[in-house]
Enzyme design. Structure first.
Site, PDB file in Angstrom:
ATOM      1  N   CYS A   1       0.852  -1.193   0.000  1.00  0.00           N
ATOM      2  CA  CYS A   1       0.000   0.000   0.000  1.00  0.00           C
ATOM      3  C   CYS A   1       0.890   1.246   0.000  1.00  0.00           C
ATOM      4  CB  CYS A   1      -0.972  -0.005   1.179  1.00  0.00           C
ATOM      5  SG  CYS A   1      -0.230  -0.400   2.779  1.00  0.00           S
TER       6      CYS A   1
ATOM      7  N   SER B   1       3.528  -2.195   3.923  1.00  0.00           N
ATOM      8  CA  SER B   1       3.381  -0.749   3.751  1.00  0.00           C
ATOM      9  C   SER B   1       4.548  -0.215   2.938  1.00  0.00           C
ATOM     10  CB  SER B   1       3.381  -0.057   5.107  1.00  0.00           C
ATOM     11  OG  SER B   1       4.685  -0.084   5.662  1.00  0.00           O
ATOM     12  N   ASP B   2       4.340   0.903   2.287  1.00  0.00           N
ATOM     13  CA  ASP B   2       5.490   1.596   1.716  1.00  0.00           C
ATOM     14  C   ASP B   2       6.322   2.102   2.902  1.00  0.00           C
ATOM     15  OD1 ASP B   2       7.285   2.756  -0.005  1.00  0.00           O
ATOM     16  OD2 ASP B   2       5.784   3.772  -1.217  1.00  0.00           O
ATOM     17  N   CYS B   3       7.599   2.409   2.638  1.00  0.00           N
ATOM     18  CA  CYS B   3       8.507   2.663   3.755  1.00  0.00           C
ATOM     19  C   CYS B   3       8.366   4.117   4.194  1.00  0.00           C
ATOM     20  CB  CYS B   3       9.940   2.401   3.319  1.00  0.00           C
ATOM     21  SG  CYS B   3      10.093   0.750   2.584  1.00  0.00           S
TER      22      CYS B   3
ATOM     23  N   SER C   1       5.068   4.267   5.571  1.00  0.00           N
ATOM     24  CA  SER C   1       3.687   4.775   5.442  1.00  0.00           C
ATOM     25  C   SER C   1       2.956   4.944   6.764  1.00  0.00           C
ATOM     26  CB  SER C   1       2.828   3.818   4.628  1.00  0.00           C
ATOM     27  OG  SER C   1       3.218   3.756   3.315  1.00  0.00           O
TER      28      SER C   1
END
Ligand SMILES: *[C@@H]1O[C@H](CO)[C@@H](O)[C@H](O)[C@H]1NC(C)=O
Ligand SMILES: *[C@@H]1O[C@H](CO)[C@@H](O)[C@H](O)[C@H]1NC(C)=O
Ligand SMILES: *[C@@H]1O[C@H](CO)[C@@H](O)[C@H](O)[C@H]1NC(C)=O
Length: 777
Positions: free
Chosen positions: A260, A293-295, A297
């Protein structure tokens, strides 16, 4: 985080490892560890679900929380080592992400063209083949202890706005091409061994994410909703554009992970949205894998977007929404307290671990000795092998797009063009050719080195760099062009102009590049060819309109062998067959177009032009799908139905306008299974050179306010020898590709005349609802 492996600093020469890599210790279930090897989770013969449940049952809450982050903690009590989940392999094993460390026996890896270039090949076989090579190299590096097995690639966001700095990473603007790319590349990476994974791929960034830093709005703060026109990313755009590549990636590619994004969609961070994660990705699409998650997020929506008032709420929201793994430390720090506060229960953590641990088991990480497992034999010799490097060259050749060939000026000839002036800041570049999310390449062939193989060269850079602020070197460049038999200008962009964190401000060539090109072309003795490197489209109308510029070629970022491929196309060793995977807009397209406006569809009354060839009907520099060849192809339709009947599900028949609305059948109410439209198309090569042709099949649905005005429904690549003909069979899945999405996000198949377009050829097919075989209830 570095693993226990120690990087050797001895000097290594390409392809010659002076030191063999040390055998990798097992990640878990070490056969020499008497306390764990007999536990059920280590029993290879037991079903994975049984093993995972056994393992989860043995862990303390604290141990579990330590596994919710990318730098997952060790569980020494159970013989499990720490693991770094974050590795990248967008177009070759990459050094972005702490899970991969180049060095020792693995100083380099094959660097394929940037994805936008590979997409231009429109060759799904190539996309899968690249994935296979990349995963061979990834496994080899894993065996050597320098890489992980979980790769957060590919990036399949729609290239919605031409300014996006990360557009280069994507397969372009068309949802079906992006979806097909995703499924093919993922299959290549993950292998075809049932439930077992060669490496685990990840389709990212879900969703409606394609803005990095534009006009003071950055991706950490962006709320992807339509500004001014509507309040939200519409359900319609979500379902028929943004979702499509992800859906195809999960359902057809069977990807092991989805990431995401940072942004919010309609006021909710994607990583905290149960509708997106739990309901759509896991529920409807049935992801068999983990959501990451994106890093960073989760930290970003708490700390920067202030979406929740406490960090514990942020952690609880993410896990409740369906997030299984945090890239970043946040969930490791706050999940324990979220449970203490009663915001989350342990069963919800178990669910997350079920998803991550299952992927690790499918990768064989709990199967003991790595060397005795499938792929355990791959090592340094399997990285940058001649076959792999050849495929990188082949991919670049297939991805190059010939945009203009006036005269024709191309191909150049070794006989007539003894000397060639090579001009421009990208003439002799190396790392520029591999774009972003790359690794360290096996070696490079620059354009200059490529052309040098065919002609004597006179090299003048013209500008110091792509910013091209000064005309100081213009005089020397013009002199070179005056002397040479032909002139090749290698211009365009690089990561200083378009990158992650950096969207473009305009579509023209940067600085004084245009001026240099025009001056050189005016002075050239022979034909002038403009070669462009870029991820995004460039408004080169000036060159298209300049009769002194005979040829224009787009190479994207063509990878480590880019210069060889460019010169092979320039000299006709390779007949170009690439097509643009995105629209090339004129500069004025963006004048009043905020990047933040997410609407795909045009709104004439508000002066909003719409986005991508599916919705924008205005002027273009080059359309989506443009790309010419040194030969000419003619299509004829050999056979195609004029009528297709769409059988309704018997139970649904007669349920009023829920089934048939505006004369369009809900896809879920039709019997879609194997309902396809078969075409036979003859492709004749009427020129004198063998060539490869890409058939792009578009459909124009019956008029109605829901639909794109045209939509790619199939593409097929075929090699045709000069003066011969090939018959190509194309099957179009009716429910998937001839359907359109209504304003409520419901996919429907419009009844009536659908017009199919292949080049200039048109064919009309009438779709009719059939109630034959109705099951009376
Ligand atoms: C071109 O680039 C290569 C590789 O970086 C370098 O070795 C070579 O000297 C350059 N050639 C010229 C003419 O500048
Ligand atoms: C048809 O759809 C409209 C709008 O959703 C609804 O108001 C109406 O009741 C429906 N009619 C039938 C027969 O289902
Ligand atoms: C597609 O790519 C594969 C792999 O490089 C290649 O073998 C094949 O010939 C290509 N197809 C066409 C029609 O060019």
């Amino acid at each position: 985080m570095p693993t226990s492996f120690i990087i050797t600093l001895s000097v290594l020469f390409l392809g010659v490892s002076l030191q063999t890599s040390k055998a990798l210790d097992p990640f878990a279930c070490d056969p020499n560890d008497g306390t764990t090897r007999n536990l059920p989770f280590c029993q290879v013969k037991l079903p994975i679900q049984t093993r995972v449940n056994d393992l989860i049952g043995r862990m303390t809450l604290q141990e579990k929380v330590g596994l919710l982050v990318n730098s997952a903690a060790a569980v020494p009590r159970l013989g499990i080592k720490g693991y770094e989940w974050w590795s990248e392999a967008l177009h070759g094993v990459s050094n972005v992400g702490p899970g991969t460390k180049f060095g020792g026996a693995f100083p380099v890896a094959t660097s394929f063209p940037q994805v936008i270039t590979t997409a231009a090949s429109f060759n799904a076989t190539l996309w899968e083949a690249i994935g296979q090579v990349v995963s061979d190299e990834a496994r080899a590096m894993f065996n050597g202890g320098v890489a992980g097995l979980t790769y957060w690639s590919p990036n399949v966001n729609i290239f919605r706005d031409p300014r996006w700095g990360r557009g280069q990473e994507t397969p372009g603007e068309d949802p079906v091409v992006a979806g097909k790319y995703a499924a093919s590349y993922v299959r290549g990476l993950q292998g075809n061994d049932g439930n077992r994974l060669k490496v685990a791929a990840c389709c990212k960034h879900f969703t409606a994410y394609d803005l990095d830093n534009w006009n003071g709005v950055d991706r950490f703060h962006f709320n992807a909703k339509m500004v001014a026109i509507m309040e939200k990313v519409s359900k319609q755009d979500m379902v028929d554009t943004f979702d499509v590549p992800f859906r195809m990636c999960v359902k057809e590619g069977k990807v092991a992970s989805v990431m995401c994004s940072y942004n919010q969609v309609n006021g909710i961070p994607t990583c905290a949205d149960p509708n997106l994660l739990k309901k759509t990705v896991r529920g409807q699409w049935r992801l068999n894998g983990y959501i990451v998650s994106d890093c960073d997020s989760v930290g970003v929506y708490y700390g920067q977007q202030h979406y929740t008032s406490t960090p514990e709420e942020a952690a609880a929201d993410a896990i409740k929404a369906g997030l299984d793994l945090d890239c970043g430390p946040f969930l490791g720090q706050h999940t324990g307290d979220a449970i203490k506060k009663g915001l989350l229960n342990e069963a919800e953590i178990n669910n997350a671990l079920l998803n991550t641990l299952t992927v690790q088991m499918r990768l064989g990480m709990f199967d003991g000795e790595p060397s005795s497992q499938p792929y355990g034999n791959l090592g340094p010799d399997n990285v940058c092998s001649p076959a792999h490097q050849e495929l990188a060259l082949e991919a670049a050749r297939q991805g190059i797009v010939l945009l203009k060939n006036h005269g024709p000026s191309l191909p150049l000839s070794t006989r007539r063009h003894h000397s060639v002036a090579i001009i421009g800041p990208n003439s002799n570049v190396t790392v520029t050719m591999i774009g972003n999310y790359a690794g360290l390449a096996c070696g490079y062939t620059t354009p200059l080195q490529g052309i040098e193989r065919y002609s004597k060269i006179i090299y003048q850079q013209g500008c110091a760099d792509v910013a091209c602020d000064s005309d100081q070197q213009f005089g020397a460049a013009v002199d070179a062009a005056r002397q040479a038999d032909a002139t090749v200008l290698v211009m365009g962009l690089d990561q200083s102009i378009e990158a992650e964190f950096k969207d473009r401000t305009g579509l023209l060539l940067p600085g004084r590049q245009q001026e240099l090109v025009s001056k050189v072309a005016a002075a050239s003795k022979g034909p002038t060819v403009l070669v462009l490197m870029s991820g995004g489209p460039i408004d080169v109308s000036f060159a298209e309109n300049d009769p002194k510029i005979g040829g224009i070629m787009w190479a994207g970022y063509p990878g480590q062998a880019g210069g060889a491929a460019i010169s092979d196309v320039l000299y006709g060793i390779t007949n170009p067959g690439g097509k643009l995977p995105m629209t090339w807009y004129p500069q004025d397209y963006i004048t009043n177009l905020p990047m933040t406006n997410m609407a795909m569809r045009s709104r004439k009354s508000q002066g909003y032009p719409g986005r991508t060839y599916r919705f924008y009907k205005g002027k273009v520099v080059y359309p989506f799908g443009h790309g010419i060849s040194y030969t000419n192809f003619v299509h004829t339709i050999a056979s195609a139905p004029t009528m297709v009947s769409v059988p309704l599900d018997g139970h649904r028949h007669g349920s009023g306008n829920a089934t048939i609305s505006g004369k369009a059948i809900r896809v879920t109410h039709a019997r879609c299974n194997r309902l396809s439209l078969g075409l036979q198309v003859d492709v004749k090569n009427i020129g004198s050179m063998d060539g490869t042709h890409t058939l792009l099949v578009y459909s124009r649905p019956p008029a109605g306010h829901w639909a794109p005005h045209k939509q790619l429904v199939a593409f097929e690549k075929v090699h045709v020898a000069a003066k011969t003909q090939q018959r190509v069979g194309i099957n179009i899945h009716v429910c998937k590709f001839l359907s359109v999405v209504d304003r409520y996000g419901i996919r429907r198949i419009p009844m009536g005349e659908h017009s199919l377009h292949i080049g200039d050829v048109k064919h009309s097919v009438s779709l009719q609802a059939s109630i034959l075989g109705v099951i009376k209830s």
